[in-house]
Design a protein around this motif. Sequence first.
Motif, PDB file in Angstrom:
ATOM      1  N   ARG A  22     -33.695 -88.535  50.084  1.00  0.00           N
ATOM      2  CA  ARG A  22     -32.244 -88.635  50.045  1.00  0.00           C
ATOM      3  C   ARG A  22     -31.734 -87.968  48.783  1.00  0.00           C
ATOM      4  NH1 ARG A  22     -29.708 -94.436  51.355  1.00  0.00           N
ATOM      5  NH2 ARG A  22     -27.906 -93.095  50.996  1.00  0.00           N
ATOM      6  N   ALA A  23     -30.540 -87.402  48.865  1.00  0.00           N
ATOM      7  CA  ALA A  23     -29.934 -86.783  47.683  1.00  0.00           C
ATOM      8  C   ALA A  23     -29.810 -87.821  46.567  1.00  0.00           C
ATOM      9  CB  ALA A  23     -28.561 -86.219  48.034  1.00  0.00           C
ATOM     10  N   GLY A  24     -30.188 -87.426  45.357  1.00  0.00           N
ATOM     11  CA  GLY A  24     -30.081 -88.310  44.203  1.00  0.00           C
ATOM     12  C   GLY A  24     -31.335 -89.105  43.900  1.00  0.00           C
ATOM     13  N   THR A  25     -32.361 -89.038  44.749  1.00  0.00           N
ATOM     14  CA  THR A  25     -33.605 -89.766  44.494  1.00  0.00           C
ATOM     15  C   THR A  25     -34.268 -89.244  43.223  1.00  0.00           C
ATOM     16  OG1 THR A  25     -33.975 -90.156  46.845  1.00  0.00           O
ATOM     17  CG2 THR A  25     -35.903 -90.318  45.403  1.00  0.00           C
ATOM     18  N   GLN A  26     -34.723 -90.156  42.367  1.00  0.00           N
ATOM     19  CA  GLN A  26     -35.362 -89.767  41.113  1.00  0.00           C
ATOM     20  C   GLN A  26     -36.711 -90.463  40.967  1.00  0.00           C
ATOM     21  OE1 GLN A  26     -32.752 -90.277  37.750  1.00  0.00           O
ATOM     22  NE2 GLN A  26     -31.164 -88.947  38.600  1.00  0.00           N
ATOM     23  N   VAL A  27     -37.647 -89.770  40.320  1.00  0.00           N
ATOM     24  CA  VAL A  27     -38.988 -90.297  40.062  1.00  0.00           C
ATOM     25  C   VAL A  27     -39.302 -90.059  38.589  1.00  0.00           C
ATOM     26  CG1 VAL A  27     -41.433 -90.161  40.648  1.00  0.00           C
ATOM     27  CG2 VAL A  27     -39.700 -89.741  42.406  1.00  0.00           C
ATOM     28  N   THR A  28     -39.920 -91.032  37.926  1.00  0.00           N
ATOM     29  CA  THR A  28     -40.279 -90.871  36.524  1.00  0.00           C
ATOM     30  C   THR A  28     -41.775 -90.609  36.387  1.00  0.00           C
ATOM     31  OG1 THR A  28     -40.621 -93.251  36.247  1.00  0.00           O
ATOM     32  CG2 THR A  28     -38.420 -92.396  35.783  1.00  0.00           C
ATOM     33  N   PHE A  29     -42.131 -89.821  35.372  1.00  0.00           N
ATOM     34  CA  PHE A  29     -43.530 -89.566  35.054  1.00  0.00           C
ATOM     35  C   PHE A  29     -43.625 -89.198  33.577  1.00  0.00           C
ATOM     36  CE2 PHE A  29     -41.695 -85.526  36.228  1.00  0.00           C
ATOM     37  CZ  PHE A  29     -42.210 -84.632  35.296  1.00  0.00           C
ATOM     38  N   GLU A  30     -44.851 -89.215  33.032  1.00  0.00           N
ATOM     39  CA  GLU A  30     -45.069 -88.867  31.632  1.00  0.00           C
ATOM     40  C   GLU A  30     -45.499 -87.412  31.520  1.00  0.00           C
ATOM     41  OE1 GLU A  30     -47.246 -91.479  29.014  1.00  0.00           O
ATOM     42  OE2 GLU A  30     -47.173 -93.067  30.522  1.00  0.00           O
ATOM     43  N   PRO A  31     -44.661 -86.543  30.958  1.00  0.00           N
ATOM     44  CA  PRO A  31     -45.053 -85.142  30.807  1.00  0.00           C
ATOM     45  C   PRO A  31     -46.348 -84.967  30.015  1.00  0.00           C
ATOM     46  CG  PRO A  31     -42.699 -85.413  30.409  1.00  0.00           C
ATOM     47  CD  PRO A  31     -43.288 -86.786  30.508  1.00  0.00           C
ATOM     48  N   GLN A  32     -46.598 -85.859  29.042  1.00  0.00           N
ATOM     49  CA  GLN A  32     -47.823 -85.730  28.253  1.00  0.00           C
ATOM     50  C   GLN A  32     -49.064 -85.838  29.130  1.00  0.00           C
ATOM     51  OE1 GLN A  32     -48.249 -88.530  25.040  1.00  0.00           O
ATOM     52  NE2 GLN A  32     -50.303 -87.813  24.486  1.00  0.00           N
ATOM     53  N   THR A  33     -49.007 -86.718  30.129  1.00  0.00           N
ATOM     54  CA  THR A  33     -50.145 -86.869  31.028  1.00  0.00           C
ATOM     55  C   THR A  33     -50.388 -85.582  31.797  1.00  0.00           C
ATOM     56  OG1 THR A  33     -49.691 -89.236  31.281  1.00  0.00           O
ATOM     57  CG2 THR A  33     -51.086 -88.206  32.946  1.00  0.00           C
ATOM     58  N   LEU A  34     -49.304 -84.944  32.265  1.00  0.00           N
ATOM     59  CA  LEU A  34     -49.454 -83.673  32.973  1.00  0.00           C
ATOM     60  C   LEU A  34     -50.123 -82.635  32.085  1.00  0.00           C
ATOM     61  CD1 LEU A  34     -47.655 -84.847  35.235  1.00  0.00           C
ATOM     62  CD2 LEU A  34     -46.385 -82.694  35.224  1.00  0.00           C
ATOM     63  N   VAL A  35     -49.707 -82.597  30.822  1.00  0.00           N
ATOM     64  CA  VAL A  35     -50.274 -81.614  29.896  1.00  0.00           C
ATOM     65  C   VAL A  35     -51.729 -81.942  29.585  1.00  0.00           C
ATOM     66  CG1 VAL A  35     -50.104 -80.633  27.581  1.00  0.00           C
ATOM     67  CG2 VAL A  35     -48.024 -81.078  28.898  1.00  0.00           C
ATOM     68  N   ASP A  36     -52.002 -83.190  29.223  1.00  0.00           N
ATOM     69  CA  ASP A  36     -53.356 -83.588  28.827  1.00  0.00           C
ATOM     70  C   ASP A  36     -54.367 -83.369  29.952  1.00  0.00           C
ATOM     71  OD1 ASP A  36     -52.453 -84.297  26.354  1.00  0.00           O
ATOM     72  OD2 ASP A  36     -52.413 -86.462  26.730  1.00  0.00           O
ATOM     73  N   PHE A  37     -53.942 -83.625  31.190  1.00  0.00           N
ATOM     74  CA  PHE A  37     -54.866 -83.543  32.317  1.00  0.00           C
ATOM     75  C   PHE A  37     -54.655 -82.290  33.177  1.00  0.00           C
ATOM     76  CE2 PHE A  37     -54.811 -88.034  31.196  1.00  0.00           C
ATOM     77  CZ  PHE A  37     -56.167 -88.323  31.160  1.00  0.00           C
ATOM     78  N   ASP A  38     -53.852 -81.350  32.658  1.00  0.00           N
ATOM     79  CA  ASP A  38     -53.646 -80.059  33.335  1.00  0.00           C
ATOM     80  C   ASP A  38     -53.219 -80.269  34.787  1.00  0.00           C
ATOM     81  OD1 ASP A  38     -53.565 -77.283  33.470  1.00  0.00           O
ATOM     82  OD2 ASP A  38     -55.631 -77.125  34.174  1.00  0.00           O
ATOM     83  N   GLN A  39     -52.235 -81.145  34.968  1.00  0.00           N
ATOM     84  CA  GLN A  39     -51.771 -81.479  36.315  1.00  0.00           C
ATOM     85  C   GLN A  39     -50.451 -80.770  36.628  1.00  0.00           C
ATOM     86  OE1 GLN A  39     -51.606 -85.742  35.841  1.00  0.00           O
ATOM     87  NE2 GLN A  39     -53.671 -86.033  36.683  1.00  0.00           N
ATOM     88  N   ARG A  40     -50.086 -80.767  37.904  1.00  0.00           N
ATOM     89  CA  ARG A  40     -48.884 -80.089  38.358  1.00  0.00           C
ATOM     90  C   ARG A  40     -48.154 -80.931  39.397  1.00  0.00           C
ATOM     91  NH1 ARG A  40     -53.056 -77.274  37.417  1.00  0.00           N
ATOM     92  NH2 ARG A  40     -53.004 -75.325  36.244  1.00  0.00           N
ATOM     93  N   ILE A  41     -46.839 -80.824  39.397  1.00  0.00           N
ATOM     94  CA  ILE A  41     -46.003 -81.399  40.444  1.00  0.00           C
ATOM     95  C   ILE A  41     -45.155 -80.258  40.984  1.00  0.00           C
ATOM     96  CG2 ILE A  41     -44.229 -83.087  41.050  1.00  0.00           C
ATOM     97  CD1 ILE A  41     -45.062 -84.686  38.563  1.00  0.00           C
ATOM     98  N   ILE A  42     -45.319 -79.952  42.266  1.00  0.00           N
ATOM     99  CA  ILE A  42     -44.590 -78.833  42.849  1.00  0.00           C
ATOM    100  C   ILE A  42     -43.882 -79.279  44.120  1.00  0.00           C
ATOM    101  CG2 ILE A  42     -46.215 -77.144  41.903  1.00  0.00           C
ATOM    102  CD1 ILE A  42     -47.353 -76.797  44.731  1.00  0.00           C
ATOM    103  N   GLY A  43     -42.853 -78.562  44.486  1.00  0.00           N
ATOM    104  CA  GLY A  43     -42.191 -78.765  45.758  1.00  0.00           C
ATOM    105  C   GLY A  43     -42.605 -77.686  46.737  1.00  0.00           C
ATOM    106  N   SER A  44     -42.550 -78.013  48.014  1.00  0.00           N
ATOM    107  CA  SER A  44     -42.897 -77.042  49.049  1.00  0.00           C
ATOM    108  C   SER A  44     -41.784 -77.027  50.084  1.00  0.00           C
ATOM    109  CB  SER A  44     -44.226 -77.400  49.719  1.00  0.00           C
ATOM    110  OG  SER A  44     -44.514 -76.508  50.772  1.00  0.00           O
ATOM    111  N   ASN A  45     -41.003 -75.960  50.091  1.00  0.00           N
ATOM    112  CA  ASN A  45     -39.910 -75.819  51.045  1.00  0.00           C
ATOM    113  C   ASN A  45     -40.380 -74.991  52.232  1.00  0.00           C
ATOM    114  OD1 ASN A  45     -37.310 -75.851  52.179  1.00  0.00           O
ATOM    115  ND2 ASN A  45     -36.765 -73.946  51.149  1.00  0.00           N
TER     116      ASN A  45
END
Length: 365
Positions: free
Chosen positions: A286-309
């Motif tokens: 739904r429009a306006g949905t938000q999710v929180t995460f820790e950017p440091q974790t993404l950096v430390d563990f070389d992770q990615r969050i991507i969208g697929s349209n």
Amino acid sequence: MRAAVFRGSSSPVAVEEVQLAAPGPGEVRVRIAAAGVCHSDLHVRQGDWQLPTPLILGHEGSGVILETGAGVDDLAVGDHVVLSWVAPCGTCRPCTLGQPVRCLTAANVVAPGGVLNDGTSRLTVDGQRAYHYLGVSSYAEEAVVPASGAIKIRADAPLEPLALVGCAVATGVGAVRNSASVPPGAHVVVVGCGGVGLSIVQGARLAGAERIIAVDLRREKTSLAARLGATDEIDGSAGDVVETLRTLLPDGADFAFDAIGGATTTRQCIDMIGVGGTVVVVGIPRAGTQVTFEPQTLVDFDQRIIGSNYGGIDPHRDIPQLVDLYMSGDLFLDELISARRPLDEAGQSLDDLAAGATLRQLLIP
């Protein structure tokens, strides 16, 4: 012609008489063979997305060319087509860079929506201008669409199941192949086993993934996922899903696909991936949905969050390939169809989809 008209979330979706103008330059008129009932249509019916009304619903479909507009030389009357809700213009920067799914003209059709590529409508109801949904409006006996959104396919393939290729299957398989580039041997988890999620499962199987873990609240859906290629099933209604996943994959998944697109499921996918892992958000929230995460974790563990349209597809390349995979027996479509219904049951089909009891339903005009 007859078509399913949406007049607002407080009104029922009803089949009415609608006037359809002849195709303009660069457009074609298609007799609809089948239209798939998708969650994107349900989002509109529920008022999650604001679009102009009256609106003719439907964006997933297949059919036969009835008429061609001026300048259309690559399609002819009688051609069998799958409809693509991204109808690339071929001239904007993303198109010239080989990224037609990011076409700027198509983006303007999707939002704010209601028109074809030239910014106008071919639909009228009760003497009032009516609007196209995602440039398709397949909940109808016929549709006028941009020629670049009518993808010619082989004539020996059955049109009804191939309606699913126009959205669910292209989105799911494409998310694996194009957006995530899942390699052989990967460990994959798919959260949500509706039409798109089951297509992701099949995409992972076709990619040669070693482990494919299907998660859903309904056991019958994960059981079907197992028949389509999943190696493991998780009952999303029993216990902590992330904890269960970690018992199967102690190091976490390489790829976690959110086929639902909710704050809870996206957060679960983030918690499911391991070092170097990728979360792929495929379902649309739904429009306006938000999710929180820790950017440091993404950096430390070389992770990615991507969208697929739309699975990052090139419609003219990928849709015929998916049809060939179906015809060769490597891609399963009939198993995704839970019902074939007359056009008059469009409203009820959306109710059943909202209840979560169905996979892909087909409306047969």
